[in-house]
Write an enzyme that holds these catalytic residues in place. Structure first.
Site, mmCIF file in Angstrom:
data_model
loop_
_atom_site.group_PDB
_atom_site.id
_atom_site.type_symbol
_atom_site.label_atom_id
_atom_site.label_comp_id
_atom_site.label_asym_id
_atom_site.label_seq_id
_atom_site.Cartn_x
_atom_site.Cartn_y
_atom_site.Cartn_z
ATOM 1 N N LYS A 80 0.867 -1.179 0.000
ATOM 2 C CA LYS A 80 0.000 0.000 0.000
ATOM 3 C C LYS A 80 0.905 1.230 0.000
ATOM 4 O O LYS A 80 2.031 1.178 0.516
ATOM 5 C CB LYS A 80 -0.815 -0.032 1.297
ATOM 6 N N THR A 81 0.462 2.332 -0.558
ATOM 7 C CA THR A 81 1.288 3.538 -0.547
ATOM 8 C C THR A 81 1.416 4.052 0.894
ATOM 9 O O THR A 81 0.429 4.448 1.512
ATOM 10 C CB THR A 81 0.682 4.621 -1.445
ATOM 11 N N ASN A 116 -12.773 4.283 -7.084
ATOM 12 C CA ASN A 116 -12.367 4.344 -5.678
ATOM 13 C C ASN A 116 -11.923 5.745 -5.329
ATOM 14 O O ASN A 116 -11.410 6.491 -6.160
ATOM 15 C CB ASN A 116 -11.238 3.345 -5.381
ATOM 16 N N SER A 117 -12.155 6.081 -4.061
ATOM 17 C CA SER A 117 -11.565 7.283 -3.491
ATOM 18 C C SER A 117 -11.111 6.917 -2.087
ATOM 19 O O SER A 117 -11.682 7.359 -1.094
ATOM 20 C CB SER A 117 -12.569 8.433 -3.467
ATOM 21 N N LEU A 167 -5.609 7.098 0.360
ATOM 22 C CA LEU A 167 -4.341 6.609 0.915
ATOM 23 C C LEU A 167 -4.446 6.111 2.364
ATOM 24 O O LEU A 167 -3.598 6.459 3.201
ATOM 25 C CB LEU A 167 -3.248 7.680 0.823
ATOM 26 N N CYS A 185 -1.822 9.798 -6.941
ATOM 27 C CA CYS A 185 -3.102 9.484 -6.283
ATOM 28 C C CYS A 185 -4.101 10.618 -6.533
ATOM 29 O O CYS A 185 -3.824 11.775 -6.206
ATOM 30 C CB CYS A 185 -2.921 9.270 -4.787
ATOM 31 N N ASN A 229 -1.793 4.927 -12.974
ATOM 32 C CA ASN A 229 -2.711 4.888 -11.842
ATOM 33 C C ASN A 229 -4.145 5.015 -12.400
ATOM 34 O O ASN A 229 -4.332 5.111 -13.618
ATOM 35 C CB ASN A 229 -2.384 6.046 -10.884
ATOM 36 N N SER A 230 -5.115 5.028 -11.521
ATOM 37 C CA SER A 230 -6.498 5.132 -11.995
ATOM 38 C C SER A 230 -6.703 6.452 -12.752
ATOM 39 O O SER A 230 -5.945 7.400 -12.590
ATOM 40 C CB SER A 230 -7.467 5.048 -10.805
ATOM 41 N N GLY A 277 -9.887 -0.746 -13.915
ATOM 42 C CA GLY A 277 -10.460 -1.910 -14.578
ATOM 43 C C GLY A 277 -10.603 -1.710 -16.080
ATOM 44 O O GLY A 277 -9.970 -0.843 -16.683
ATOM 45 N N GLY A 332 -6.452 -1.988 -16.349
ATOM 46 C CA GLY A 332 -7.388 -2.707 -17.216
ATOM 47 C C GLY A 332 -7.097 -4.172 -17.428
ATOM 48 O O GLY A 332 -7.651 -4.782 -18.349
#
Ligand code: SIN
Length: 318
Positions: free
Chosen positions: A45-46, A69-70, A73, A131, A194-195, A220, A249
């Site tokens: 995890k970060t 997601n939100s 962190l 992030c 990242n997302s 995804g 993805g």
């Protein structure tokens, strides 16, 4: 049968698939489940300097096509992850592990890397500059001057293997700008992407998550084309000695194959790991191996970076 070994910097891995920071990596138990799966290794995890609770819930939702997601962190703090990674390293001295970290204020970076440099950590550090979910903070890697400032400071303190986790870029000028910055530093790898920040998922008439008015990072299947493009373009622009971890993805072995075809040295899995758990690594490994066997590829280098583009044919006006 095809073999999936790969290297990042001078580190050797017996598979090319790992988790993406954020999923199945919060504590010793989750990391252990990834460590004992078919994954090549794990990234934590970060970690921030101090532990964080993260954003209020609901802060994550899976959808048919991916996830939002939100998380903000949430993590157990740098000291915890340094200690835990050291324990895994003691148990598996041959296996390199990744520690993800970031600062939440400009002062943090010096403190974090002074601490890592003074520790026994001997793996690879992934500096998360992307992030999208820390309320009131921008995604650092969209600010090219800030990236340069932070990397100047960090590489002056820490001389071990270092990479950065990047957000997706969407404009060719931005690809060139970030590559020009990153190429100035002795980086071992970049992890892209990242997302995709600040998307919105609606369920019935309500946003799927609570923080930031429902906005969150999209992961995804939705983001695979962006991940492929970012791996491909950065591979063309970065110095060859900077390895690439392609993330974004991945749902099938075919997705892993395509990221490698675009130039990835290793592939991260996040949303699908969240949906399926660590057994996903065995399935993806089998599917990738089957594709390589069917195509007669013996190793990843047989097709890495070898994406073909159709020849352009002129079009007449009519
Ligand atoms: C989060 O904690 O909000 C997700 C991690 C990330 O996007 O870097």
């Amino acid at each position: 049968m095809a073999e999936l070994t790969t290297t990042i910097g001078g580190f050797h891995f017996n598979n090319t698939i790992m988790n993406g920071a954020g999923v199945w990596c919060y504590d010793r138990k989750e990391l252990s489940a990834v460590d004992t799966s078919a994954a090549a290794t794990f990234v934590t995890k970060t970690a921030t300097l101090a532990p964080r609770a993260g954003n209020p819930k609901p802060r994550m939702a899976a959808t048919d096509l991916g996830s939002i997601n939100s998380m903000g962190l949430p993590n157990k703090g740098l000291d915890y992850y340094l200690q835990v990674v050291e324990e895994f390293h003691q148990a598996n001295p041959e296996k390199p592990y990744f520690l993800s970290t970031t600062g939440t204020s400009p002062d943090d970076f010096g403190k974090i890397f002074t601490k890592i440099a003074a520790s026994n950590f001997s793996g690879l550090v992934e500096l998360n500059l992307s992030c999208p979910n820390v309320v009131g903070k921008p995604q650092i890697a969209y600010d090219f001057a800030a990236v340069e400032r932070i990397l100047t400071q960090v590489t002056g303190i820490y001389h071990g293997p270092l990479g950065v986790k990047l957000p997706p870029y969407f404009d060719l000028v931005h690809f060139q700008q970030i590559a020009d910055v990153l190429n100035q530093f002795p980086l071992t790898f970049v992890n892209t992407i990242n997302s995709v920040g600040n998307g919105l998922v609606i369920q019935d008439e309500t946003a799927a998550i609570a923080p930031k008015g429902g906005l969150g990072g999209i992961g995804g299947g939705y983001i695979k084309p962006m991940a492929l493009a970012n791996v491909r373009v950065l591979r063309q622009l970065l110095k060859p000695e900077i390895n690439i971890i392609g993330t974004g993805g991945v749902e099938t072995g075919r997705d892993v194959f395509e990221l490698i075809l675009c130039g990835a040295d290793m592939v991260g899995v996040a949303t699908q790991l969240g949906k399926e758990g660590p057994k996903v690594f065995a399935r993806l490994t089998e599917e990738l191996t089957a594709i390589m066997d069917a195509k007669g590829y013996k190793r990843l280098s047989d097709f890495r970076g070898k994406l073909q583009v159709p020849e352009a044919r002129e079009v007449a006006v009519h």
